[in-house]
Write a protein that holds these residues in place. Structure first.
Motif, mmCIF file in Angstrom:
data_model
loop_
_atom_site.group_PDB
_atom_site.id
_atom_site.type_symbol
_atom_site.label_atom_id
_atom_site.label_comp_id
_atom_site.label_asym_id
_atom_site.label_seq_id
_atom_site.Cartn_x
_atom_site.Cartn_y
_atom_site.Cartn_z
ATOM 1 N N VAL A 17 0.854 -1.197 0.000
ATOM 2 C CA VAL A 17 0.000 0.000 0.000
ATOM 3 C C VAL A 17 0.884 1.238 0.000
ATOM 4 C CG1 VAL A 17 -2.045 -1.034 1.091
ATOM 5 C CG2 VAL A 17 -0.206 -0.152 2.527
ATOM 6 N N THR A 18 0.284 2.422 -0.181
ATOM 7 C CA THR A 18 1.071 3.634 -0.408
ATOM 8 C C THR A 18 0.882 4.734 0.627
ATOM 9 O OG1 THR A 18 -0.649 4.509 -1.873
ATOM 10 C CG2 THR A 18 1.132 3.252 -2.895
ATOM 11 N N THR A 19 0.012 4.528 1.623
ATOM 12 C CA THR A 19 -0.202 5.551 2.645
ATOM 13 C C THR A 19 -0.333 4.895 4.011
ATOM 14 O OG1 THR A 19 -2.632 5.519 2.568
ATOM 15 C CG2 THR A 19 -1.501 6.960 0.980
ATOM 16 N N ILE A 20 -0.189 5.698 5.054
ATOM 17 C CA ILE A 20 -0.392 5.199 6.413
ATOM 18 C C ILE A 20 -1.835 4.748 6.598
ATOM 19 C CG2 ILE A 20 -0.400 5.798 8.860
ATOM 20 C CD1 ILE A 20 2.417 5.632 7.843
ATOM 21 N N ALA A 59 5.698 -6.492 5.983
ATOM 22 C CA ALA A 59 5.648 -5.579 4.846
ATOM 23 C C ALA A 59 5.002 -4.250 5.223
ATOM 24 C CB ALA A 59 4.879 -6.227 3.695
ATOM 25 N N LEU A 60 3.934 -4.311 5.990
ATOM 26 C CA LEU A 60 3.265 -3.086 6.427
ATOM 27 C C LEU A 60 4.176 -2.256 7.323
ATOM 28 C CD1 LEU A 60 -0.327 -4.452 7.071
ATOM 29 C CD2 LEU A 60 0.332 -2.773 5.336
ATOM 30 N N GLU A 61 4.901 -2.913 8.207
ATOM 31 C CA GLU A 61 5.787 -2.176 9.120
ATOM 32 C C GLU A 61 6.940 -1.524 8.361
ATOM 33 O OE1 GLU A 61 6.812 -4.795 12.338
ATOM 34 O OE2 GLU A 61 4.756 -4.794 13.139
ATOM 35 N N ALA A 62 7.478 -2.205 7.357
ATOM 36 C CA ALA A 62 8.522 -1.601 6.536
ATOM 37 C C ALA A 62 7.974 -0.412 5.752
ATOM 38 C CB ALA A 62 9.109 -2.639 5.577
ATOM 39 N N GLY A 63 6.753 -0.562 5.234
ATOM 40 C CA GLY A 63 6.142 0.528 4.496
ATOM 41 C C GLY A 63 5.871 1.738 5.373
ATOM 42 N N ILE A 64 5.413 1.501 6.586
ATOM 43 C CA ILE A 64 5.164 2.612 7.507
ATOM 44 C C ILE A 64 6.464 3.333 7.836
ATOM 45 C CG2 ILE A 64 4.509 3.117 9.900
ATOM 46 C CD1 ILE A 64 2.248 1.026 9.530
ATOM 47 N N PHE A 92 -2.181 0.984 14.554
ATOM 48 C CA PHE A 92 -1.899 -0.205 13.749
ATOM 49 C C PHE A 92 -2.285 -1.473 14.511
ATOM 50 C CE2 PHE A 92 1.231 -3.408 12.224
ATOM 51 C CZ PHE A 92 0.905 -3.423 10.874
ATOM 52 N N ASP A 93 -1.885 -1.562 15.775
ATOM 53 C CA ASP A 93 -2.208 -2.749 16.572
ATOM 54 C C ASP A 93 -3.708 -2.887 16.774
ATOM 55 O OD1 ASP A 93 0.421 -3.571 16.814
ATOM 56 O OD2 ASP A 93 0.758 -2.455 18.664
ATOM 57 N N GLU A 94 -4.369 -1.761 16.945
ATOM 58 C CA GLU A 94 -5.834 -1.798 17.088
ATOM 59 C C GLU A 94 -6.476 -2.352 15.816
ATOM 60 O OE1 GLU A 94 -9.601 1.242 17.895
ATOM 61 O OE2 GLU A 94 -7.552 2.010 17.894
ATOM 62 N N ALA A 95 -5.954 -1.911 14.642
ATOM 63 C CA ALA A 95 -6.495 -2.391 13.383
ATOM 64 C C ALA A 95 -6.233 -3.883 13.182
ATOM 65 C CB ALA A 95 -5.900 -1.596 12.228
ATOM 66 N N LEU A 96 -5.062 -4.350 13.588
ATOM 67 C CA LEU A 96 -4.721 -5.758 13.438
ATOM 68 C C LEU A 96 -5.661 -6.660 14.233
ATOM 69 C CD1 LEU A 96 -0.801 -5.790 13.681
ATOM 70 C CD2 LEU A 96 -2.167 -6.405 11.689
#
Length: 386
Positions: free
Chosen positions: A98-101, A348-353, A377-381
């Protein structure tokens, strides 16, 4: 294994051949792409791309698929991933996913609802022999506790010019150069650090690919170098006067939650390119370079070289230091036998963030505190469908 492709660009055109070479049962049933840049190279290697469909929905409805592979421009990944997950498919997506937070948080929520094992990501360097050997040395205690990391990814002018000509030149499509190109590297060093990044500062801009540096102004007529790597959708012939809004150099410093510090440097105009690192720990240090193909590990107490490995820059199949065919083999084994993969969607998400926070820090000229982002992020997971 029947596969559908959304976005048949050069990368998935190449990977289609690699997967087919690794697994003879790999069959591309169909694809969605109005201008498939990778189709010719795929077919030239004797691999059929199947039937062309007008939309992802038609592809999924028209074929029985074991895997959906996504190679569309980065800004479309989230929608294409969602379509695949909601159809009950296993999905492979090229990096960055993905491309944004905000999209990172939304995808984290999708993972919470559909399961992390449903999505695989093409962070191919995790599969490279060099990185596996680095982690093995770390696991064997040769480094002790990691203290600091120095790392870089530098590319040659032909590759930098490609970014100035390709759709990736626009942050609205790519996310940023740091995200598009360097998320590989940031993922690797997140893994070595063993913790999430918490504070980031960064500086950069564009100084090489600007009109004043155009060799044509100095009477240079042979400009083939800058057009050597083909581009596809929304491409331009302009290099030094491109309308790109990406950087061509950037430096960043990172502090991880466990106190590990890292500095990272990227540049798009390096005549003798390298992609190297130095990981310094309490018991030893590891130095390596993916391009120049070496890994050396020295012990702190004696200075002894405990590891001295050399690697091929490319193999018969791989464009990434032996990693492409290993990724294909591992993903096939994962799908057919449930074998664990070395990189997850969360990685992958953590690297992107981290990459996106580097760009935020660069744009704001301030230190970015990531702790509030990780809370969200943790709440979303943890979200589940009601």
């Amino acid at each position: 294994m029947r596969v559908g492709i959304i976005g048949l660009g050069h990368r998935l055109g190449y990977l289609g051949y690699v997967f087919r070479a690794i697994d003879e049962s790999f069959e591309i049933a169909g694809y969605v792409d109005p201008a498939p840049a990778g189709l010719a190279e795929l077919e030239a290697k004797g691999v059929s791309a199947g039937r062309q469909y007008a939309s992802p929905a038609e592809l999924i409805a028209g074929e029985r698929l074991d895997l959906l592979m996504i190679g569309s421009p980065n800004h479309l990944h989230l929608d294409h991933i969602r379509i695949g997950l909601e159809a009950g498919l296993k999905v492979f997506c090229e990096k960055p996913i993905v491309t944004t937070i905000e999209d990172s948080l939304e995808l984290a929520g999708l993972m919470g609802r559909h399961g992390h094992e449903r999505l695989m990501v093409g962070l191919v360097l995790r599969y490279s022999p060099l990185y596996r050997d680095l982690r093995a040395a770390q696991g064997a205690g040769l480094l002790g506790d990691v203290v600091s990391i120095e790392a870089s990814e530098h590319i040659e002018p032909y590759h930098g010019a490609f970014f100035m000509r390709d759709w990736r030149r626009y942050e609205r499509y790519s996310g940023s150069f740091m995200l598009e190109k360097c998320c590989h590297d940031l993922d690797l060093y997140n893994g070595v650090a063993g913790a999430r990044p918490e504070r980031v500062a960064s500086f950069g801009g564009r100084k090489s690919f600007v009109p004043a540096n155009d060799p044509a102004k100095e009477g240079v007529n042979d400009l083939e170098l800058f057009y050597r790597k083909p581009s596809g959708w929304e491409s331009t012939d302009k290099v030094f006067d491109s309308d790109a809004d990406i950087i061509d150099y950037q430096v960043a410093i990172v502090e991880y939650a466990n106190g590990v510090g890292m500095n990272f440097h990227t540049n798009l105009n390096v005549p003798d390119q390298f992609r190297r690192f130095c990981v310094i720990g309490s018991r030893g240090m590891a130095e390596g370079d993916f391009v120049r193909g070496y890994l050396d590990v020295h012990r702190m107490l004696t200075g002894e070289k405990a590891v001295s490995n050399r690697y091929a820059n490319e193999t018969a199949l791989s464009q990434h230091y032996g990693a492409d065919e290993q990724m294909a083999a591992d993903i096939v084994a994962h799908l057919q036998q449930g074998v664990d993969l070395p990189v997850s969607t969360q990685d992958a998400l953590e690297a992107g963030i981290l990459a996106l926070s580097m760009d935020e820090a660069r744009a704001k000229r301030s230190v970015v505190d990531l702790r509030p982002v990780w809370d969200r992020f943790d709440e979303a997971l943890l979200r589940r469908a009601a």
